[in-house]
Design a protein around this motif. Structure first.
Motif, mmCIF file in Angstrom:
data_model
loop_
_atom_site.group_PDB
_atom_site.id
_atom_site.type_symbol
_atom_site.label_atom_id
_atom_site.label_comp_id
_atom_site.label_asym_id
_atom_site.label_seq_id
_atom_site.Cartn_x
_atom_site.Cartn_y
_atom_site.Cartn_z
ATOM 1 N N GLU A 26 0.835 -1.202 0.000
ATOM 2 C CA GLU A 26 0.000 0.000 0.000
ATOM 3 C C GLU A 26 0.869 1.251 0.000
ATOM 4 O O GLU A 26 0.589 2.223 -0.708
ATOM 5 C CB GLU A 26 -0.923 0.007 1.222
ATOM 6 C CG GLU A 26 -1.880 1.202 1.233
ATOM 7 C CD GLU A 26 -2.849 1.176 2.393
ATOM 8 O OE1 GLU A 26 -3.548 2.182 2.611
ATOM 9 O OE2 GLU A 26 -2.901 0.141 3.104
ATOM 10 N N ARG A 30 0.737 3.984 -3.130
ATOM 11 C CA ARG A 30 0.390 5.390 -2.920
ATOM 12 C C ARG A 30 1.547 6.309 -3.316
ATOM 13 O O ARG A 30 1.344 7.399 -3.866
ATOM 14 C CB ARG A 30 -0.006 5.619 -1.463
ATOM 15 C CG ARG A 30 -1.378 5.054 -1.122
ATOM 16 C CD ARG A 30 -1.724 5.221 0.347
ATOM 17 N NE ARG A 30 -1.691 6.607 0.769
ATOM 18 C CZ ARG A 30 -1.938 7.000 2.028
ATOM 19 N NH1 ARG A 30 -2.227 6.088 2.964
ATOM 20 N NH2 ARG A 30 -1.877 8.274 2.356
ATOM 21 N N GLU A 33 1.631 6.564 -7.092
ATOM 22 C CA GLU A 33 0.549 7.424 -7.574
ATOM 23 C C GLU A 33 0.910 8.900 -7.431
ATOM 24 O O GLU A 33 0.731 9.691 -8.369
ATOM 25 C CB GLU A 33 -0.725 7.112 -6.794
ATOM 26 C CG GLU A 33 -1.974 7.767 -7.357
ATOM 27 C CD GLU A 33 -3.225 7.314 -6.630
ATOM 28 O OE1 GLU A 33 -4.280 7.228 -7.281
ATOM 29 O OE2 GLU A 33 -3.150 7.043 -5.412
#
Length: 278
Positions: A26, A30, A33
């Motif tokens: 995760e 992130r 992104e």
């Protein structure tokens, strides 16, 4: 638009994500992104405004764009690695890490000349490496899912990003290997963290010393920003600096000595030398 400040803000955001202690997949997703989004902003701005000079273009592709690009490559590699990482069997896990380290070492060996150029701080090929006018003379280094666009790449900006990201990735793999080796019966051995040194001076003193070290060249080889250097020092000193940029402006506006803390350090050192000669 201040692109350099956007890069610094990205580092702050990524650091905030890291402090959330998220699962690695995760965290990496992130981070990917955020990095990709900033590169998109950079691309739109450059295509709309272009550069005022060749030096500005070199500075962008060699330094400013590298901030999100390095993070994108680094976290993309980690995300890919962790997805494929064996879930059990310590021997298989160590073998997997060893294989990845081998690939990284082959990359550095294959790009040995460019690596020496980067580490030496040389600039004589910068116009060829970091401007788009020379794309027809050099092949763009392509790889997997990294952010690439012929209108937004130079012959070596991607290679530079990979070089910096892979250097950090080697450290990640070393830590991964250490963690696997110290796991006993399904549990990890608790390793006592290094005890930090208390910072007995002021926030202003911190900023003055930080900028002095940076001006002298600390962090230059791996293109570290002021904020990155500050976080590295925070791994040694038990101190949380505040308003670094504003404090530096205050230091510049001093009416008397603008290097008050450094002056005090020099005076203290000279005094200690004098005492030792008595």
């Amino acid at each position: 638009m201040d692109l350099e400040s956007l890069g610094e803000n990205l580092l702050v955001e990524l650091d905030g994500i890291r402090l959330e202690n998220l699962p690695i997949l995760e965290l990496s997703y992130r981070s990917i992104e955020l990095s990709r989004n900033l590169l998109t902003v950079f691309k739109r701005n450059i295509l709309a405004n272009d550069f005022k000079s060749v030096d500005d273009e070199i500075d962008f592709f060699k330094k400013i764009k590298q901030v999100p690009l390095i993070k994108l490559i680094y976290f993309s590699e980690i995300h890919s690695f962790e997805i494929q990482f064996p879930k059990a069997d310590r021997a298989a896990q160590l073998k997997f890490v060893k294989k990845k380290i081998g690939k990284l070492n082959r990359f550095f060996l294959y790009n040995l000349d460019f690596g020496q150029y980067v580490k030496s701080g040389a600039t004589h090929f910068d116009k060829t490496y970091y401007t788009r006018d020379h794309l027809d003379k050099y092949h763009i280094t392509t790889s997997k899912f990294y952010f690439q666009d012929p209108d937004f790449c130079t012959p070596r900006d991607m290679l530079l990003g990979k070089f910096k990201a892979y250097t950090s990735l080697i450290n990640y793999m070393d830590q991964k290997k250490h963690s696997i080796k110290n796991r006993l019966n399904g549990f990890s051995v608790n390793i006592k963290p290094t005890e930090k040194i208390i910072w007995p001076f002021t926030n202003t003193d911190w900023v003055e010393l930080l900028y002095a070290l940076c001006a002298k060249g600390l962090g230059k080889q791996d293109n570290k920003s002021i904020m990155q250097l500050s976080r590295k020092l925070q791994q040694i000193f038990d101190f949380e600096p505040k308003d670094i940029y504003k404090t530096f402006q205050d230091i510049k506006n001093r009416k008397n000595s603008r290097t008050l803390f450094l002056d005090q350090l020099i005076a203290s050192l000279l005094s200690e030398m004098d005492k030792s000669e008595e």
